[in-house]
Scaffold this active site. Structure first.
Site, mmCIF file in Angstrom:
data_model
loop_
_atom_site.group_PDB
_atom_site.id
_atom_site.type_symbol
_atom_site.label_atom_id
_atom_site.label_comp_id
_atom_site.label_asym_id
_atom_site.label_seq_id
_atom_site.Cartn_x
_atom_site.Cartn_y
_atom_site.Cartn_z
ATOM 1 N N TYR A 121 15.614 30.322 5.875
ATOM 2 C CA TYR A 121 14.455 31.015 6.450
ATOM 3 C C TYR A 121 14.589 31.120 7.971
ATOM 4 O O TYR A 121 14.920 30.134 8.640
ATOM 5 C CB TYR A 121 13.164 30.263 6.117
ATOM 6 C CG TYR A 121 12.768 30.398 4.678
ATOM 7 C CD1 TYR A 121 12.403 31.632 4.144
ATOM 8 C CD2 TYR A 121 12.748 29.297 3.842
ATOM 9 C CE1 TYR A 121 12.046 31.762 2.815
ATOM 10 C CE2 TYR A 121 12.376 29.406 2.510
ATOM 11 C CZ TYR A 121 12.031 30.652 2.007
ATOM 12 O OH TYR A 121 11.674 30.777 0.698
ATOM 13 N N LYS A 134 0.852 -1.201 0.000
ATOM 14 C CA LYS A 134 0.000 0.000 0.000
ATOM 15 C C LYS A 134 0.890 1.254 0.000
ATOM 16 O O LYS A 134 2.119 1.144 0.116
ATOM 17 C CB LYS A 134 -0.932 -0.023 1.202
ATOM 18 C CG LYS A 134 -0.234 -0.024 2.545
ATOM 19 C CD LYS A 134 -1.248 -0.148 3.665
ATOM 20 C CE LYS A 134 -0.583 -0.113 5.022
ATOM 21 N NZ LYS A 134 -1.526 0.111 6.097
HETATM 22 C C1 PLP Z 1 -3.337 -4.787 8.327
HETATM 23 C C2 PLP Z 1 -1.884 -4.573 8.088
HETATM 24 N N1 PLP Z 1 -1.072 -5.640 8.013
HETATM 25 C C3 PLP Z 1 0.261 -5.498 7.795
HETATM 26 C C4 PLP Z 1 0.837 -4.252 7.656
HETATM 27 C C5 PLP Z 1 2.338 -4.146 7.429
HETATM 28 O O1 PLP Z 1 2.958 -3.547 8.519
HETATM 29 P P1 PLP Z 1 4.541 -3.299 8.518
HETATM 30 O O2 PLP Z 1 4.809 -2.318 7.436
HETATM 31 O O3 PLP Z 1 4.844 -2.758 9.856
HETATM 32 O O4 PLP Z 1 5.159 -4.628 8.252
HETATM 33 C C6 PLP Z 1 0.043 -3.121 7.728
HETATM 34 C C7 PLP Z 1 0.658 -1.798 7.621
HETATM 35 O O5 PLP Z 1 0.279 -0.823 8.172
HETATM 36 C C8 PLP Z 1 -1.366 -3.282 7.948
HETATM 37 O O6 PLP Z 1 -2.178 -2.228 8.032
#
Ligand code: PLP
Length: 372
Positions: free
Chosen positions: A259, A34
């Site tokens: 700045y 994601k």
């Molecule tokens: C439901 C879920 N699983 C797994 C992950 C992966 O987490 P990480 O990046 O800490 O491994 C996330 C990330 O936020 C998540 O929302």
């Protein structure tokens, strides 16, 4: 052409995946890509992880339905779990047709699936809230939800039970064990595969390893436990943010930089300016003193971060010239160390990259084979 460029080593991502597999060889990996693969480029990362010879994943996870559509349109063929699930009735049939898996985190989403008139059954993950208190069905609802989904013709019967850990990066926190202890009996009762672990849990909580693990941050080569400087994990930071010195200036004692004159020279100093700023995703709150590598040497940030420039104090560095190479974070400087100097975490820096900085991809070193 900009001299600031993010270099992403796709082979490093595949090697980090191999490390995630080594931590938990009995678990399948759902690669979390994601937020544009935490800033690394979702399509490129997915393409690597589904076909690189070094290591491959069976499925991906994104936050939103639209991201899954984008991946399919780009030719990514593996199943994609939509972590936040469906938001509209039409999502269910589209998910079934495109091999998207839907996370079901509340009763409304469950009902949307049950009431859908999809031609093909859809694959679902049932999310239980065991302590994160953000998304997820209460465990008291699981019996009725499982019974309804089990009886539904429009649901594929290879469901997965899932929960998310709130404090896996805190090795002293008893909550992780409690969450694991709470969810396991339900998976056993329903005879469902189980998914619990994110990166921190994969690396630190073996009791959380289950049928599917869900690494994100570690795939990009960063340690979710934030222990930069003493990292023996073997993870390779996949992204190195590079630039070069664009200008240099001598300043006299008492003269300020940038700045608000956020940094004032105590002695005659040599100041270098680098063309990256908060419009590119360099953290605006990085304090004076934040490390930057110039010619591989650590030098301190001097003064406030501007929209598209920062300045560093090059005093004491011999033979620095305009055009000399700069690393803002990456293989030799942990993004978490930079983040700590800005009061944030590496996740935020990477996921917040704005797309202004071009990404140059170094391909997976082993010859990619066909998707199989
Ligand atoms: C439901 C879920 N699983 C797994 C992950 C992966 O987490 P990480 O990046 O800490 O491994 C996330 C990330 O936020 C998540 O929302």
């Amino acid at each position: 052409m900009r001299t600031t460029e993010a270099i992403v080593r796709l082979d490093a991502i595949a090697q980090n995946l191999a490390i995630a597999i080594r931590y938990a060889p009995g678990s399948k990996i759902l690669a979390v890509i994601k937020a544009n693969a935490y800033g690394h480029g979702m399509v490129e990362v997915a393409g690597t992880l589904q076909s690189c010879d070094v290591a491959r994943v069976p499925a991906f996870a994104v936050a939103f339905f639209d991201e899954a559509v984008q991946l399919r349109d780009a030719g990514i063929s593996r199943p994609i779990l939509v972590l936040q699930g469906s938001t509209a009735a039409a999502d269910v049939a589209e998910a079934a047709a495109k091999d998207f898996w839907l996370m079901l985190h509340d009763r409304q989403q469950v009902d949307r699936v049950l009431q859908s008139d999809t031609d093909l059954p859809v694959r679902v993950w049932i999310k239980a809230d065991t302590g994160m208190h953000r998304l997820g069905l209460d465990v008291t609802e699981l019996d009725s939800v499982f019974a309804a989904l089990s009886a539904a013709a429009n649901v594929q019967q290879d469901m997965v039970l899932c929960t998310h850990l709130a404090c896996a990066d805190d090795l002293e926190n008893p909550l992780t064990r409690q969450q694991v202890k709470q969810i396991r009996p339900y998976a056993a009762k329903y005879k469902l595969p189980l998914s619990i672990a994110n990166s921190a849990a994969i690396m630190s909580w073996p009791e959380s390893h289950a049928d599917w693990n869900r690494p994100g941050y570690m795939l990009y080569g960063n340690n979710p436990l934030g222990s930069f400087g003493s990292d023996h994990t073997g993870l390779i930071p996949a992204m190195t943010m590079t630039s070069s010195i664009m200008a240099m200036k001598e300043v006299m004692p008492g003269e300020g930089i940038g700045y608000g004159h956020g940094w004032v020279a105590k002695k005659q100093s040599n100041i270098g300016t680098i063309p990256i700023g908060y419009a590119d995703g360099y953290p605006r709150h990085a304090a004076s003193g934040t490390p930057v590598l110039v010619n591989g040497q650590r030098v301190p940030l001097a003064g406030r971060v501007s929209m598209d420039m920062i300045s560093v104090d090059l005093s004491g560095q011999k033979n620095v010239n305009i055009g000399d190479p700069v690393e803002l974070w990456g293989e030799h400087l942990s993004v978490d160390e930079v983040a700590a100097c800005a009061g944030t975490i590496g996740y935020e820096i990477l996921a917040g990259l704005t797309g202004h900085v071009p990404i140059a991809y170094l391909p997976c070193s082993k010859r990619p084979s066909s998707d199989g």
